[in-house]
Design a protein around this motif. Structure first.
Motif, PDB file in Angstrom:
ATOM      1  N   LEU A 126       0.813  -1.140  -0.148  1.00  0.00           N
ATOM      2  CA  LEU A 126      -0.128   0.011  -0.104  1.00  0.00           C
ATOM      3  C   LEU A 126       0.761   1.118   0.071  1.00  0.00           C
ATOM      4  CD1 LEU A 126      -2.931   1.508   0.356  1.00  0.00           C
ATOM      5  CD2 LEU A 126      -2.385   1.253   2.995  1.00  0.00           C
ATOM      6  N   ARG A 127       0.455   2.287  -0.901  1.00  0.00           N
ATOM      7  CA  ARG A 127       1.096   3.459  -0.965  1.00  0.00           C
ATOM      8  C   ARG A 127       0.437   4.347  -0.409  1.00  0.00           C
ATOM      9  NH1 ARG A 127       3.026   7.536  -4.671  1.00  0.00           N
ATOM     10  NH2 ARG A 127       2.056   8.515  -3.223  1.00  0.00           N
ATOM     11  N   GLY A 128       1.113   5.608   0.013  1.00  0.00           N
ATOM     12  CA  GLY A 128       0.296   6.697   0.445  1.00  0.00           C
ATOM     13  C   GLY A 128       1.197   7.655   1.209  1.00  0.00           C
ATOM     14  N   LYS A 132       4.047  15.190   2.395  1.00  0.00           N
ATOM     15  CA  LYS A 132       4.041  15.392   1.069  1.00  0.00           C
ATOM     16  C   LYS A 132       4.924  16.806   0.730  1.00  0.00           C
ATOM     17  CE  LYS A 132       2.212  13.589  -1.732  1.00  0.00           C
ATOM     18  NZ  LYS A 132       2.657  12.352  -2.084  1.00  0.00           N
ATOM     19  N   PRO A 133       5.758  16.354  -0.206  1.00  0.00           N
ATOM     20  CA  PRO A 133       6.734  17.359  -0.774  1.00  0.00           C
ATOM     21  C   PRO A 133       6.059  18.302  -1.757  1.00  0.00           C
ATOM     22  CG  PRO A 133       7.095  15.241  -1.754  1.00  0.00           C
ATOM     23  CD  PRO A 133       5.993  15.100  -0.989  1.00  0.00           C
ATOM     24  N   ARG A 134       5.207  19.530  -1.468  1.00  0.00           N
ATOM     25  CA  ARG A 134       4.501  20.062  -2.417  1.00  0.00           C
ATOM     26  C   ARG A 134       5.184  21.423  -3.017  1.00  0.00           C
ATOM     27  NH1 ARG A 134      -0.606  18.702  -2.446  1.00  0.00           N
ATOM     28  NH2 ARG A 134      -0.713  19.291  -4.583  1.00  0.00           N
ATOM     29  N   ILE A 184      12.074   7.739  -0.872  1.00  0.00           N
ATOM     30  CA  ILE A 184      12.876   9.307  -0.899  1.00  0.00           C
ATOM     31  C   ILE A 184      12.361   9.818  -2.296  1.00  0.00           C
ATOM     32  CG2 ILE A 184      15.159  10.445  -1.181  1.00  0.00           C
ATOM     33  CD1 ILE A 184      14.805   9.216   1.502  1.00  0.00           C
ATOM     34  N   GLY A 185      11.505  10.890  -2.145  1.00  0.00           N
ATOM     35  CA  GLY A 185      10.987  11.454  -3.522  1.00  0.00           C
ATOM     36  C   GLY A 185      11.958  12.082  -4.439  1.00  0.00           C
ATOM     37  N   ALA A 186      11.471  12.421  -5.510  1.00  0.00           N
ATOM     38  CA  ALA A 186      12.377  12.732  -6.598  1.00  0.00           C
ATOM     39  C   ALA A 186      12.934  14.228  -6.206  1.00  0.00           C
ATOM     40  CB  ALA A 186      11.583  13.356  -7.841  1.00  0.00           C
ATOM     41  N   LEU A 207      14.233   4.854  -3.796  1.00  0.00           N
ATOM     42  CA  LEU A 207      14.724   5.895  -4.158  1.00  0.00           C
ATOM     43  C   LEU A 207      14.193   6.403  -5.636  1.00  0.00           C
ATOM     44  CD1 LEU A 207      17.098   8.162  -3.712  1.00  0.00           C
ATOM     45  CD2 LEU A 207      18.563   6.661  -4.837  1.00  0.00           C
ATOM     46  N   LYS A 208      13.542   7.420  -5.623  1.00  0.00           N
ATOM     47  CA  LYS A 208      13.159   8.093  -6.744  1.00  0.00           C
ATOM     48  C   LYS A 208      14.022   8.811  -7.595  1.00  0.00           C
ATOM     49  CE  LYS A 208       8.178   8.179  -7.113  1.00  0.00           C
ATOM     50  NZ  LYS A 208       7.058   8.784  -7.030  1.00  0.00           N
ATOM     51  N   ARG A 209      13.883   8.683  -8.709  1.00  0.00           N
ATOM     52  CA  ARG A 209      14.873   9.652  -9.687  1.00  0.00           C
ATOM     53  C   ARG A 209      14.559  10.910  -9.704  1.00  0.00           C
ATOM     54  NH1 ARG A 209      16.011   8.374 -16.225  1.00  0.00           N
ATOM     55  NH2 ARG A 209      17.699  10.072 -16.471  1.00  0.00           N
ATOM     56  N   VAL A 269       8.947   1.062 -11.544  1.00  0.00           N
ATOM     57  CA  VAL A 269       8.623   2.328 -12.538  1.00  0.00           C
ATOM     58  C   VAL A 269       7.229   2.840 -11.677  1.00  0.00           C
ATOM     59  CG1 VAL A 269       7.371   2.964 -14.767  1.00  0.00           C
ATOM     60  CG2 VAL A 269       9.629   1.585 -14.512  1.00  0.00           C
ATOM     61  N   ASP A 270       7.108   4.050 -11.768  1.00  0.00           N
ATOM     62  CA  ASP A 270       5.910   4.980 -11.341  1.00  0.00           C
ATOM     63  C   ASP A 270       5.220   5.717 -12.617  1.00  0.00           C
ATOM     64  OD1 ASP A 270       4.301   6.791 -10.646  1.00  0.00           O
ATOM     65  OD2 ASP A 270       5.617   7.693  -8.959  1.00  0.00           O
ATOM     66  N   PRO A 271       4.302   4.720 -13.392  1.00  0.00           N
ATOM     67  CA  PRO A 271       3.814   5.496 -14.486  1.00  0.00           C
ATOM     68  C   PRO A 271       2.807   6.423 -13.997  1.00  0.00           C
ATOM     69  CG  PRO A 271       2.622   3.629 -13.841  1.00  0.00           C
ATOM     70  CD  PRO A 271       3.632   3.681 -12.895  1.00  0.00           C
ATOM     71  N   SER A 272       2.437   6.771 -12.739  1.00  0.00           N
ATOM     72  CA  SER A 272       1.535   7.788 -12.605  1.00  0.00           C
ATOM     73  C   SER A 272       2.105   9.181 -12.643  1.00  0.00           C
ATOM     74  CB  SER A 272       1.124   7.674 -11.223  1.00  0.00           C
ATOM     75  OG  SER A 272       0.527   6.531 -10.981  1.00  0.00           O
ATOM     76  N   HIS A 273       3.265   9.451 -11.892  1.00  0.00           N
ATOM     77  CA  HIS A 273       4.105  10.649 -11.740  1.00  0.00           C
ATOM     78  C   HIS A 273       4.787  11.034 -12.977  1.00  0.00           C
ATOM     79  CE1 HIS A 273       3.233  10.079  -7.342  1.00  0.00           C
ATOM     80  NE2 HIS A 273       3.081  11.597  -7.481  1.00  0.00           N
ATOM     81  N   ALA A 274       4.961   9.781 -13.771  1.00  0.00           N
ATOM     82  CA  ALA A 274       5.962   9.920 -15.111  1.00  0.00           C
ATOM     83  C   ALA A 274       4.912  10.549 -16.257  1.00  0.00           C
ATOM     84  CB  ALA A 274       6.135   8.553 -15.670  1.00  0.00           C
ATOM     85  N   LEU A 296       5.866  -1.936  -9.641  1.00  0.00           N
ATOM     86  CA  LEU A 296       5.035  -0.668 -10.022  1.00  0.00           C
ATOM     87  C   LEU A 296       4.516  -0.012  -8.890  1.00  0.00           C
ATOM     88  CD1 LEU A 296       2.973  -1.977 -13.082  1.00  0.00           C
ATOM     89  CD2 LEU A 296       4.917  -0.623 -13.283  1.00  0.00           C
ATOM     90  N   LEU A 297       4.823   1.331  -8.979  1.00  0.00           N
ATOM     91  CA  LEU A 297       3.938   2.226  -7.959  1.00  0.00           C
ATOM     92  C   LEU A 297       3.099   3.041  -8.386  1.00  0.00           C
ATOM     93  CD1 LEU A 297       4.807   3.256  -4.971  1.00  0.00           C
ATOM     94  CD2 LEU A 297       5.977   5.126  -5.862  1.00  0.00           C
ATOM     95  N   VAL A 298       1.939   2.885  -8.177  1.00  0.00           N
ATOM     96  CA  VAL A 298       0.601   3.287  -8.701  1.00  0.00           C
ATOM     97  C   VAL A 298      -0.315   4.167  -8.082  1.00  0.00           C
ATOM     98  CG1 VAL A 298      -1.224   2.886 -10.214  1.00  0.00           C
ATOM     99  CG2 VAL A 298       0.677   1.544 -10.620  1.00  0.00           C
ATOM    100  N   GLU A 299      -0.694   5.336  -8.516  1.00  0.00           N
ATOM    101  CA  GLU A 299      -1.899   6.229  -7.552  1.00  0.00           C
ATOM    102  C   GLU A 299      -3.050   5.740  -7.955  1.00  0.00           C
ATOM    103  OE1 GLU A 299       1.125   9.776  -6.127  1.00  0.00           O
ATOM    104  OE2 GLU A 299      -0.451  10.404  -7.874  1.00  0.00           O
ATOM    105  N   VAL A 300      -3.908   5.385  -6.837  1.00  0.00           N
ATOM    106  CA  VAL A 300      -5.209   5.027  -6.880  1.00  0.00           C
ATOM    107  C   VAL A 300      -6.111   5.807  -5.846  1.00  0.00           C
ATOM    108  CG1 VAL A 300      -7.008   3.275  -6.932  1.00  0.00           C
ATOM    109  CG2 VAL A 300      -4.512   2.632  -7.440  1.00  0.00           C
TER     110      VAL A 300
HETATM  111  C1  PEP Z   1       4.976  10.408  -4.640  1.00  0.00           C
HETATM  112  O1  PEP Z   1       5.142   9.303  -5.206  1.00  0.00           O
HETATM  113  O2  PEP Z   1       4.097  10.723  -3.909  1.00  0.00           O
HETATM  114  C2  PEP Z   1       5.777  11.540  -5.085  1.00  0.00           C
HETATM  115  C3  PEP Z   1       5.765  12.760  -4.615  1.00  0.00           C
HETATM  116  O3  PEP Z   1       6.537  11.321  -6.411  1.00  0.00           O
HETATM  117  P1  PEP Z   1       7.783  11.919  -7.030  1.00  0.00           P
HETATM  118  O4  PEP Z   1       8.760  12.286  -5.737  1.00  0.00           O
HETATM  119  O5  PEP Z   1       8.276  11.092  -7.832  1.00  0.00           O
HETATM  120  O6  PEP Z   1       7.393  13.479  -7.408  1.00  0.00           O
END
Ligand code: PEP
Ligand code: MN
Length: 338
Positions: A126-128, A132-134, A184-186, A207-209, A269-274, A296-300
């Motif tokens: 489960l992701r969530g 949040k890094p906004r 760790i976010g992008a 670790l996200k790219r 791979v995270d196809p959502s943020h990609a 895969l990492l997917v937002e739902v």
């Molecule tokens: C996330 O997965 O919630 C996220 C903020 O993604 P990213 O760091 O890839 O932007």
């Protein structure tokens, strides 16, 4: 450098070599593969130049690691690293675990109902986000510890292990109490202090790219984590910035086989943020699996229109179920399973 051990090397011989390395102010990292055991030596190798390691009992050979990333490289470890999440979700093996859930934890109900839905469709993690890094300081920043508690409730209800982001070193202990994987976010891929600090704890790290990071920089960021002694690192390709405007980012799918060639660590791979668009998520997820992604990492989200974060790229639970059905066929075609 890499010290390849003889198959018959005894524990005492290995301990002696490790001790010698430490005496010179360097760190030894032992890796046990299917065919051989090796010690990766990290630090300023000039301090050990006059120690004839090649003739130490138990040593078969000593070779330099040419790549700037050492522990991360295939030279250090020939076999794929399998990162085990929670009670036994293996990332990097035959299984391609799908990690799914909302961008941000919003309410207990929201996260638990999404967790139940994605579990039913075959998600393994489960992701969530609770932190949040906004981009804007005025946007929803996440529920912090309360969000972690809601994730814990959803885990209790479903048995799914949790992946959640840590954005600041000061929160690592708190997040690690709840998380099975620290994300760790992008935006923090080159926050070297944070990387060093997650390297000191023992929960797996995804670790996200970074959005403008080269693959070499990505690999070196993982090196920061491994150098601290945490070898449980998962790469996540989540798209990079290009001149294209119609998608949020451009998915660099060639990063998957390329990183797998250069490193023993799993790549998801995270196809959502990609893409930033829900209608592109399933096609890119299918392509990622065909390209050899290890997960895969997917937002739902139960109601993307009302989502506090990234609704435009979130799948509804029925759309997620549909995607999972299509992924199973691709996985089977490449000799793997979802
Ligand atoms: C996330 O997965 O919630 C996220 C903020 O993604 P990213 O760091 O890839 O932007
Ligand atoms: Mn998001």
């Amino acid at each position: 450098m890499i010290i390849v051990l003889k198959p018959e090397a005894t524990q005492a011989e290995v301990d002696h070599i490790m001790e010698k390395i430490r005496e010179r102010g360097l760190s030894p990292h032992l890796s046990t593969g299917q065919e051989r055991r090796v010690i990766g030596v990290i630090g300023d190798e000039r301090t050990i130049q006059n120690v004839p390691l090649a003739i130490f009992p138990g040593v078969e050979s000593v070779t330099p690691i040419l790549a700037p990333y050492k522990l991360v490289s295939r030279e250090f470890r020939k076999d794929n690293t399998i990162v085990t999440v929670g009670d036994g979700v293996a990332i990097g093996g035959r299984l391609i675990p799908v990690m799914a859930g909302p961008c941000a934890v919003e309410t207990k109900m929201q996260v638990t109902s999404v967790a139940q839905a994605v579990k039913k469709s075959g998600a393994r993690v489960l992701r969530g986000g609770a932190f949040k890094p906004r981009t804007s300081p005025y946007a929803f920043q996440g529920l912090a510890e309360e969000g972690l508690q809601f994730l814990a409730e959803a885990k209790k209800a479903t048995g799914l292990p949790i992946i959640t982001e840590v954005v600041d070193s000061r929160d690592i202990d708190l997040v690690a109490q709840y998380a099975d994987v620290l994300q760790i976010g992008a935006r923090n891929m080159q926050n070297f202090r944070l990387l060093t600090d997650v390297g000191k704890q023992r929960k797996p790290v995804l670790l996200k790219r970074g959005m403008s990071a080269t693959i070499k920089e990505f690999l070196l960021s993982a090196e920061y984590i491994m150098a601290g002694g945490n070898h449980q690192v998962i790469f996540c390709e989540r798209g990079i910035r290009t001149f294209e405007q119609l998608a949020r980012n451009t998915l660099d799918l060639s990063a998957v086989p390329l990183i797998q060639k250069l490193s023993h660590l799993p790549v998801v791979v995270d196809p959502s943020h990609a893409t930033g668009r829900w209608d592109l998520v399933a096609p890119m997820a299918r392509a990622a699996i065909a390209a050899g992604a290890d997960g895969l990492l997917v937002e739902v989200h139960g109601n993307p229109e009302e989502a506090l974060c990234d609704g435009e790229e979130s799948l509804t639970p029925p759309k997620f179920a549909e995607m999972m059905d299509s992924l199973r066929k691709i996985a089977q075609a490449v000799g793997r399973e979802i």
